[in-house]
Design a protein around this motif. Sequence first.
Motif, PDB file in Angstrom:
ATOM      1  N   SER A  32       1.518  12.722 -10.768  1.00  3.64           N
ATOM      2  CA  SER A  32       2.435  13.944 -10.934  1.00  3.64           C
ATOM      3  C   SER A  32       3.257  14.007 -12.275  1.00  3.64           C
ATOM      4  O   SER A  32       3.831  15.050 -12.245  1.00  3.64           O
ATOM      5  N   GLY A  33       2.906  13.210 -13.181  1.00  7.57           N
ATOM      6  CA  GLY A  33       3.577  13.221 -14.253  1.00  7.57           C
ATOM      7  C   GLY A  33       4.900  12.530 -14.507  1.00  7.57           C
ATOM      8  O   GLY A  33       5.467  12.460 -15.465  1.00  7.57           O
ATOM      9  N   GLU A  34       5.402  11.587 -13.539  1.00  8.91           N
ATOM     10  CA  GLU A  34       6.683  10.925 -13.525  1.00  8.91           C
ATOM     11  C   GLU A  34       6.117   9.549 -14.344  1.00  8.91           C
ATOM     12  O   GLU A  34       4.943   9.106 -14.669  1.00  8.91           O
ATOM     13  N   ARG A  35       7.346   9.169 -15.018  1.00 11.92           N
ATOM     14  CA  ARG A  35       7.109   7.920 -16.006  1.00 11.92           C
ATOM     15  C   ARG A  35       7.954   6.890 -15.537  1.00 11.92           C
ATOM     16  O   ARG A  35       9.113   7.275 -15.088  1.00 11.92           O
ATOM     17  N   LEU A  36       7.656   5.537 -15.575  1.00 12.08           N
ATOM     18  CA  LEU A  36       8.328   4.502 -15.056  1.00 12.08           C
ATOM     19  C   LEU A  36       9.237   4.113 -16.148  1.00 12.08           C
ATOM     20  O   LEU A  36       8.818   4.024 -17.353  1.00 12.08           O
ATOM     21  N   PHE A  37      10.526   3.844 -15.858  1.00 12.91           N
ATOM     22  CA  PHE A  37      11.437   3.308 -16.780  1.00 12.91           C
ATOM     23  C   PHE A  37      11.099   1.640 -16.958  1.00 12.91           C
ATOM     24  O   PHE A  37      10.218   1.304 -16.147  1.00 12.91           O
ATOM     25  N   LYS A  38      11.497   0.943 -17.972  1.00 13.68           N
ATOM     26  CA  LYS A  38      11.170  -0.198 -18.326  1.00 13.68           C
ATOM     27  C   LYS A  38      11.306  -1.215 -17.115  1.00 13.68           C
ATOM     28  O   LYS A  38      10.727  -2.039 -16.874  1.00 13.68           O
ATOM     29  N   LEU A  39      12.491  -1.391 -16.351  1.00 13.54           N
ATOM     30  CA  LEU A  39      12.890  -1.987 -15.315  1.00 13.54           C
ATOM     31  C   LEU A  39      12.031  -1.934 -14.433  1.00 13.54           C
ATOM     32  O   LEU A  39      11.397  -2.588 -13.418  1.00 13.54           O
ATOM     33  N   GLN A  40      11.610  -0.441 -13.953  1.00  8.76           N
ATOM     34  CA  GLN A  40      10.484  -0.246 -12.988  1.00  8.76           C
ATOM     35  C   GLN A  40       9.312  -0.818 -13.184  1.00  8.76           C
ATOM     36  O   GLN A  40       8.623  -1.128 -12.146  1.00  8.76           O
ATOM     37  N   PHE A  41       8.924  -0.681 -14.296  1.00 11.60           N
ATOM     38  CA  PHE A  41       7.324  -1.317 -14.814  1.00 11.60           C
ATOM     39  C   PHE A  41       7.620  -2.597 -14.699  1.00 11.60           C
ATOM     40  O   PHE A  41       6.412  -3.111 -13.999  1.00 11.60           O
ATOM     41  N   ILE A  42       8.793  -3.513 -15.022  1.00 10.14           N
ATOM     42  CA  ILE A  42       8.542  -4.872 -14.955  1.00 10.14           C
ATOM     43  C   ILE A  42       8.618  -5.337 -13.416  1.00 10.14           C
ATOM     44  O   ILE A  42       8.086  -6.257 -12.916  1.00 10.14           O
ATOM     45  N   GLY A  43       9.539  -4.561 -12.588  1.00 10.29           N
ATOM     46  CA  GLY A  43       9.427  -4.569 -11.023  1.00 10.29           C
ATOM     47  C   GLY A  43       7.876  -4.556 -10.399  1.00 10.29           C
ATOM     48  O   GLY A  43       7.536  -5.366  -9.737  1.00 10.29           O
ATOM     49  N   LEU A  44       7.217  -3.463 -11.007  1.00 11.19           N
ATOM     50  CA  LEU A  44       5.778  -3.383 -10.493  1.00 11.19           C
ATOM     51  C   LEU A  44       5.057  -4.456 -10.965  1.00 11.19           C
ATOM     52  O   LEU A  44       4.435  -4.978 -10.068  1.00 11.19           O
TER      53      LEU A  44
ATOM     54  N   LEU B 298       5.905  -7.479 -11.494  1.00  5.67           N
ATOM     55  CA  LEU B 298       6.472  -8.718 -10.661  1.00  5.67           C
ATOM     56  C   LEU B 298       5.875  -8.662  -9.274  1.00  5.67           C
ATOM     57  O   LEU B 298       5.228  -9.595  -8.618  1.00  5.67           O
ATOM     58  N   ALA B 299       5.733  -7.487  -8.954  1.00  8.13           N
ATOM     59  CA  ALA B 299       5.033  -7.389  -7.512  1.00  8.13           C
ATOM     60  C   ALA B 299       3.692  -7.523  -7.130  1.00  8.13           C
ATOM     61  O   ALA B 299       3.377  -8.267  -6.350  1.00  8.13           O
ATOM     62  N   PHE B 300       2.856  -7.125  -8.242  1.00 13.08           N
ATOM     63  CA  PHE B 300       1.724  -7.265  -8.322  1.00 13.08           C
ATOM     64  C   PHE B 300       1.398  -8.984  -8.681  1.00 13.08           C
ATOM     65  O   PHE B 300       0.605  -9.459  -8.149  1.00 13.08           O
ATOM     66  N   GLY B 301       2.108  -9.389  -9.490  1.00 13.85           N
ATOM     67  CA  GLY B 301       2.103 -10.829  -9.863  1.00 13.85           C
ATOM     68  C   GLY B 301       2.211 -11.585  -8.221  1.00 13.85           C
ATOM     69  O   GLY B 301       1.455 -12.503  -8.042  1.00 13.85           O
ATOM     70  N   GLY B 302       3.290 -11.219  -7.511  1.00 12.51           N
ATOM     71  CA  GLY B 302       3.508 -11.941  -6.325  1.00 12.51           C
ATOM     72  C   GLY B 302       2.179 -11.705  -5.330  1.00 12.51           C
ATOM     73  O   GLY B 302       1.871 -12.738  -4.647  1.00 12.51           O
ATOM     74  N   LEU B 303       1.560 -10.617  -5.524  1.00 15.54           N
ATOM     75  CA  LEU B 303       0.625 -10.622  -4.697  1.00 15.54           C
ATOM     76  C   LEU B 303      -0.705 -11.394  -4.991  1.00 15.54           C
ATOM     77  O   LEU B 303      -1.499 -11.959  -4.087  1.00 15.54           O
ATOM     78  N   ILE B 304      -0.867 -11.439  -6.338  1.00 18.23           N
ATOM     79  CA  ILE B 304      -1.978 -12.477  -6.833  1.00 18.23           C
ATOM     80  C   ILE B 304      -1.789 -13.746  -6.639  1.00 18.23           C
ATOM     81  O   ILE B 304      -2.550 -14.460  -6.140  1.00 18.23           O
ATOM     82  N   VAL B 305      -0.578 -14.142  -6.553  1.00 17.05           N
ATOM     83  CA  VAL B 305      -0.186 -15.611  -6.424  1.00 17.05           C
ATOM     84  C   VAL B 305      -0.394 -15.747  -4.883  1.00 17.05           C
ATOM     85  O   VAL B 305      -0.961 -17.024  -4.358  1.00 17.05           O
TER      86      VAL B 305
ATOM     87  N   ALA C 210       0.864  -1.255   0.011  1.00 10.56           N
ATOM     88  CA  ALA C 210      -0.088   0.092   0.074  1.00 10.56           C
ATOM     89  C   ALA C 210       0.898   1.244   0.169  1.00 10.56           C
ATOM     90  O   ALA C 210       0.510   2.406  -0.623  1.00 10.56           O
ATOM     91  N   VAL C 211       1.943   1.414   0.749  1.00 13.46           N
ATOM     92  CA  VAL C 211       2.775   2.349   0.656  1.00 13.46           C
ATOM     93  C   VAL C 211       3.394   2.419  -0.625  1.00 13.46           C
ATOM     94  O   VAL C 211       3.479   3.713  -1.168  1.00 13.46           O
ATOM     95  N   GLN C 212       3.922   1.671  -1.206  1.00  9.58           N
ATOM     96  CA  GLN C 212       4.609   1.586  -2.678  1.00  9.58           C
ATOM     97  C   GLN C 212       3.435   2.159  -3.679  1.00  9.58           C
ATOM     98  O   GLN C 212       3.699   2.906  -4.286  1.00  9.58           O
ATOM     99  N   VAL C 213       2.126   1.646  -3.744  1.00 10.68           N
ATOM    100  CA  VAL C 213       1.184   1.852  -4.396  1.00 10.68           C
ATOM    101  C   VAL C 213       0.773   3.286  -4.128  1.00 10.68           C
ATOM    102  O   VAL C 213       0.649   4.330  -5.272  1.00 10.68           O
TER     103      VAL C 213
END
Length: 165
Positions: free
Chosen positions: A111-123, A125-132, A99-102
């Motif tokens: 606010s207009g920031e964009r995720l880099f490719k690795l950051q998006f992949i990490g995000l 993976l984190a959501f995937g872990g929560l789903i599992v 919840a802190v990270q979300v």
Amino acid sequence: MSSVRILALTTLAMMAFAGNSLLCRAALTHTSIDAASFTGIRLVSGALVLWLIVRMRHAAPAGAGSWLSAIALFVYAAGFSFAYVGLSAGTGALLLFGAVQVTMIGYGIWSGERLFKLQFIGLLLAFGGLIVLLLPGLSAPPLYASVLMLVAGAAWGVYSLRGRG
């Protein structure tokens, strides 16, 4: 700061946060203290320690403070304590940190920031872990305690965002 130093500090911080979850969960389930008293003791003792640090440094307080930040800190502390009455330490920590990270990532994107490719992949993976974790077959955590912990995590995210810089 070097990447190795950042990784080491991040690891130490995560160990401290995990230790906090374990100790709080143990205090709330293996002693006779109630969640409200526990929250009060945490907030008062934290305020006293911060006051002592400022006094020992002979420094003036940095600012006037903020009621919104104080409310966010209280919502975090109360939600955290009441949620851990019904959640395991692992599940509670996962919900809290998620919840802190979300909250913080969501604010950044809003606010207009964009995720880099690795950051998006990490995000992802984190959501995937929560789903599992929440897949059928595993026992789902109690809804009320889970919502309290998610609210506590969002409040911590707000408090952290307000304290930047």
